[in-house]
Design a protein around this motif. Structure first.
Motif, mmCIF file in Angstrom:
data_model
loop_
_atom_site.group_PDB
_atom_site.id
_atom_site.type_symbol
_atom_site.label_atom_id
_atom_site.label_comp_id
_atom_site.label_asym_id
_atom_site.label_seq_id
_atom_site.Cartn_x
_atom_site.Cartn_y
_atom_site.Cartn_z
ATOM 1 N N PRO A 22 1.174 -1.543 0.284
ATOM 2 C CA PRO A 22 -0.256 0.255 -0.193
ATOM 3 C C PRO A 22 0.758 1.728 0.106
ATOM 4 C CG PRO A 22 0.126 -1.367 2.062
ATOM 5 C CD PRO A 22 0.669 -1.765 1.644
ATOM 6 N N ALA A 23 0.496 2.330 -0.064
ATOM 7 C CA ALA A 23 0.725 3.459 -0.891
ATOM 8 C C ALA A 23 0.879 4.346 0.575
ATOM 9 C CB ALA A 23 0.638 4.324 -1.728
ATOM 10 N N ASP A 24 1.816 5.170 0.824
ATOM 11 C CA ASP A 24 1.369 6.203 2.288
ATOM 12 C C ASP A 24 0.598 7.181 1.874
ATOM 13 O OD1 ASP A 24 3.356 4.733 3.434
ATOM 14 O OD2 ASP A 24 4.719 6.888 2.599
ATOM 15 N N LEU A 25 0.178 7.499 0.688
ATOM 16 C CA LEU A 25 -0.691 8.381 -0.134
ATOM 17 C C LEU A 25 -1.149 8.439 -1.358
ATOM 18 C CD1 LEU A 25 -2.295 11.262 0.411
ATOM 19 C CD2 LEU A 25 -0.137 12.266 -0.320
ATOM 20 N N LEU A 26 -3.241 8.486 -1.759
ATOM 21 C CA LEU A 26 -2.807 8.564 -2.551
ATOM 22 C C LEU A 26 -3.966 9.400 -2.872
ATOM 23 C CD1 LEU A 26 -3.780 7.129 -5.593
ATOM 24 C CD2 LEU A 26 -5.696 5.740 -4.277
ATOM 25 N N ILE A 27 -3.109 10.305 -4.207
ATOM 26 C CA ILE A 27 -4.508 11.374 -4.313
ATOM 27 C C ILE A 27 -5.198 10.957 -5.512
ATOM 28 C CG2 ILE A 27 -5.025 13.923 -5.335
ATOM 29 C CD1 ILE A 27 -3.089 13.519 -2.523
ATOM 30 N N GLU A 42 -6.311 12.791 -16.768
ATOM 31 C CA GLU A 42 -6.486 12.294 -15.572
ATOM 32 C C GLU A 42 -5.442 11.435 -14.798
ATOM 33 O OE1 GLU A 42 -10.300 10.446 -16.406
ATOM 34 O OE2 GLU A 42 -11.641 12.276 -16.758
ATOM 35 N N ALA A 43 -5.521 11.326 -13.682
ATOM 36 C CA ALA A 43 -4.516 10.365 -12.885
ATOM 37 C C ALA A 43 -4.803 10.323 -11.340
ATOM 38 C CB ALA A 43 -2.498 10.734 -12.945
ATOM 39 N N ASP A 44 -4.326 9.029 -10.894
ATOM 40 C CA ASP A 44 -4.483 8.624 -9.566
ATOM 41 C C ASP A 44 -2.610 8.565 -9.514
ATOM 42 O OD1 ASP A 44 -7.109 8.820 -9.375
ATOM 43 O OD2 ASP A 44 -7.270 6.186 -9.587
ATOM 44 N N VAL A 45 -2.398 9.441 -8.008
ATOM 45 C CA VAL A 45 -1.614 9.778 -7.989
ATOM 46 C C VAL A 45 -0.800 9.264 -6.556
ATOM 47 C CG1 VAL A 45 0.714 11.693 -7.642
ATOM 48 C CG2 VAL A 45 -0.428 11.996 -9.567
ATOM 49 N N ALA A 46 0.138 8.182 -6.202
ATOM 50 C CA ALA A 46 0.413 7.371 -5.589
ATOM 51 C C ALA A 46 1.792 8.095 -5.116
ATOM 52 C CB ALA A 46 0.340 6.346 -6.694
ATOM 53 N N VAL A 47 2.112 8.470 -3.585
ATOM 54 C CA VAL A 47 2.672 8.447 -3.332
ATOM 55 C C VAL A 47 3.925 7.325 -2.159
ATOM 56 C CG1 VAL A 47 4.097 10.594 -1.624
ATOM 57 C CG2 VAL A 47 2.559 10.777 -3.681
ATOM 58 N N GLY A 57 -4.425 3.647 -9.591
ATOM 59 C CA GLY A 57 -5.131 3.748 -8.262
ATOM 60 C C GLY A 57 -4.674 2.044 -7.486
ATOM 61 N N ARG A 58 -4.678 2.214 -6.455
ATOM 62 C CA ARG A 58 -3.887 1.692 -5.518
ATOM 63 C C ARG A 58 -4.380 1.653 -3.812
ATOM 64 N NH1 ARG A 58 1.463 1.304 -7.196
ATOM 65 N NH2 ARG A 58 0.589 3.327 -9.152
ATOM 66 N N VAL A 63 -6.109 8.692 1.307
ATOM 67 C CA VAL A 63 -6.639 8.974 0.661
ATOM 68 C C VAL A 63 -7.450 10.019 -0.004
ATOM 69 C CG1 VAL A 63 -8.251 8.359 -1.727
ATOM 70 C CG2 VAL A 63 -6.727 5.955 0.109
ATOM 71 N N VAL A 64 -7.066 10.445 -0.287
ATOM 72 C CA VAL A 64 -7.893 12.371 -0.627
ATOM 73 C C VAL A 64 -8.262 12.578 -1.996
ATOM 74 C CG1 VAL A 64 -7.156 14.591 -1.057
ATOM 75 C CG2 VAL A 64 -5.597 13.051 0.762
ATOM 76 N N ASP A 65 -9.498 12.080 -2.145
ATOM 77 C CA ASP A 65 -10.204 12.544 -3.131
ATOM 78 C C ASP A 65 -9.906 14.224 -3.789
ATOM 79 O OD1 ASP A 65 -12.007 12.343 -5.444
ATOM 80 O OD2 ASP A 65 -13.684 11.697 -4.278
ATOM 81 N N ALA A 66 -9.727 13.909 -5.026
ATOM 82 C CA ALA A 66 -9.245 15.605 -5.283
ATOM 83 C C ALA A 66 -10.423 15.339 -6.276
ATOM 84 C CB ALA A 66 -7.995 15.786 -7.111
ATOM 85 N N ASP A 67 -11.508 15.284 -6.488
ATOM 86 C CA ASP A 67 -12.539 15.294 -7.189
ATOM 87 C C ASP A 67 -12.191 16.488 -8.607
ATOM 88 O OD1 ASP A 67 -15.644 15.364 -7.631
ATOM 89 O OD2 ASP A 67 -15.683 17.036 -6.140
#
Length: 578
Positions: A22-27, A42-47, A57-58, A63-67
């Protein structure tokens, strides 16, 4: 061989990138402003561990929803003097982080001109490990010239030693301001440039053109932030210089220069602030305001963001910074819309700004930096003159730090040349404060809009001596004495009393107080200035910043230092009287 800890960290990042951990953060649900591909997608950015590891996505701890909000890289200021914000490095970092700033390239030549290498060490120590990365450039002109008395002298051996000592924090040689010396082949300047070979060398060449510009660029400077006219910038761009478009509190060149930016050459430009007033930082923002202004002037949004992110990162050789992509440090912002560049969230090294810690105080106390010889008296400020005499006055130009030479009839009373508020002509004095030489340079300045009273400051580029302008000697002396006692800062005097004062105990340049305290003091200072100045709209928005450049003897056309009036065009002293 890689250290085990480093290898383990890399292996974890790779596992997250593959989707095995799992990532620490996912936008998620972001519209990524990709300054590498030049598009918005469009992108889901994992950190993981403060680094971007992927776009799909993962699972993630947070998880932060950029919406649908725009995800932009953190902003990088390619040229700024932290001292000119009047804030200590930790307070400065806390002030700019909410505006999306993730890194700054600082030229500490202000404090270096007061305290020398000790001042640079102070800036390095106070900015270490801050959430906003503070890189530095080694000052090239301490002193700027021999036409003013500064508090220190830094030579080529000092440049080489500091670059070797701090290879990851001091990235090169700061703005080479003595451009006449470089063009003429001055040995000392060439030694400093040679000491920085293999590193970035920043330029500073206002108005330089033709063969002289050819010589300057040949010597090594690779950028310029002093362009005030489009054709000047075009000529420098054609010679390979990286053009830093400056939009500060006093120096505002963006609207003039931005038409030069095209799809073909946009990578050769950066947006920089150079000098930013703390009130402007708080109310108007930092680089985010410049990006919004560039977009409003017609620059495509992706290009505008690139000019404040990947472009300066590439110019300064910052690996894996300035963009949002796998392997890059996770500095980014979420923006509602690109036109206003309204930032809603800031992440620095993968952590939300709300989770970061910023100190509100300076970490060190530098030596006292106020050494004035004797009292400032009316006799020492007197300018003898005959009836019918004409003077050379320093003429301020709104929105610029360049000045002009205005030949004016002197107002003579009792055999002395005095200020003439009816013509917006103030008396000016620059009082040496570093070595107790007793030097006082005297002259006149047009454009400060003073009706009565006086203003004084110890921020006076580049030597930072005590500068005071006023309509009468008594208030000038009062304002100057207030700063001599307090150790530096700004003061407004009127009617025989101090109306407002801001103390800057750190080298007479910076406060050690929180931003809110500094702002409160500056608001009171400006209110006091308005009491003694012409009413709006004539009164200046930044009178102390405008006055601070009146002694800068490396930018045309006329300046006053503690050694007297200086003609920048001929690079020589010049008499006050015509």
């Amino acid at each position: 061989m890689l250290e085990p800890e480093k290898l383990d960290t890399w292996r974890r990042r790779l596992a997250v990138a593959r989707g095995d951990a799992p990532a620490d953060l996912l936008i998620k649900g972001a519209r990524l402003v990709n300054v590498l591909s030049g598009e918005i997608h469009e992108a889901d950015v994992a950190v993981a561990d403060g680094v971007v590891v992927g776009f799909s996505g993962r699972e993630a701890a947070r998880v932060v929803d950029a919406d649908g909000r725009y995800l932009c890289p953190g902003l990088i200021d390619g040229h700024i003097h932290i001292e000119s914000t009047l804030l200590s490095p930790p307070v400065f970092a806390r002030a700019v982080a909410p505006h999306g700033t993730c890194a700054v390239m600082c030229d500490p030549h202000e404090i270096a001109n007061v305290l020398g290498l000790a001042g640079i060490e102070y800036m390095l120590a106070c900015s270490r490990d801050l959430p906003v990365t503070c890189y530095f450039m080694m000052p090239s002109c301490v002193p700027a010239t021999d036409m003013a008395t500064s508090g220190a002298r830094i030579g080529a051996t000092d440049v080489a030693a500091m670059l070797a000592r701090y290879p990851d924090r001091i990235l090169g040689l700061a703005e080479v301001m003595n451009y006449p010396g470089v063009v003429a082949g001055d040995a000392d300047m060439l030694r400093k440039i040679r000491a920085a070979r293999g590193r970035v060398v920043d330029g500073h060449a206002p108005g330089l053109t033709g063969p002289a510009l050819d010589a300057y660029v040949t010597a090594g400077p690779g950028s310029d932030h002093e362009c005030t006219h489009l054709e000047e910038a075009r000529e420098k761009l054609r010679r390979g210089m990286h053009i830093m478009i400056r939009q500060g509190s006093t120096e505002q060149n963006l609207e003039e220069l931005i038409p030069l930016v095209t799809a073909e050459n946009a990578g050769r430009f950066s947006l920089v602030s150079d000098d930013r007033d703390p009130v402007d930082l708080s109310r108007k923002g930092h680089l985010n305001a410049l990006v919004a202004q560039a977009i409003a002037c017609g620059v495509p949004p992706v290009a505008a963001v690139a000019m404040a992110s990947i472009n300066p990162a590439r110019y300064f050789n910052l690996r894996r910074r300035g963009a949002v992509a796998p392997g890059y440090r996770a500095d980014f912002v979420l923006v509602n819309d690109m036109e206003s560049f309204d930032i809603t969230d800031v992440f620095l090294k993968g952590r939300h700004i709300a989770d970061l810690e910023f100190s509100d105080y300076s970490c060190l106390t530098p030596p006292r930096a106020m050494h004035v010889a004797g009292d400032v008296t009316e006799a020492r400020l007197a300018i003898p003159a005959r009836k019918g005499a004409r003077i050379k006055a320093i003429g301020l130009i709104p929105g610029q730090i360049v000045t002009e030479c205005r030949v004016m009839d002197a107002l003579v009373e009792d055999g002395l040349a005095v200020a003439d508020p009816s013509r917006d002509l103030a008396k000016l004095a620059v009082i040496e404060r570093h070595k107790a030489t007793g030097n006082i340079g005297l002259g006149f300045v047009a454009g400060l809009k003073l009706q009565h009273g006086a203003i004084a400051g110890t921020v006076a580029h580049d030597a930072h001596n005590l500068i005071v302008a006023g309509t009468n000697d008594a208030d000038m002396i009062l304002a100057a004495q207030a700063l001599m006692v307090s150790g530096g800062g700004f003061a407004v005097a009127g009617g025989g009393k101090i109306l407002a004062q801001v103390r800057l105990p750190v080298a007479g340049l910076m406060s050690d107080a929180p931003l809110e305290v500094v702002m409160e003091g500056l608001v009171a200072l400006r209110a006091a200035y308005r009491q003694i100045a012409r009413p709006k709209p004539e009164a200046l928005d930044h009178p102390f910043m405008a006055m601070s450049f009146v002694s800068l003897e490396v930018i045309g056309a006329l300046r006053l230092t503690d050694q007297g009036l200086f003609d920048v065009t001929s690079f020589s002293r010049t008499p006050l009287f015509v």
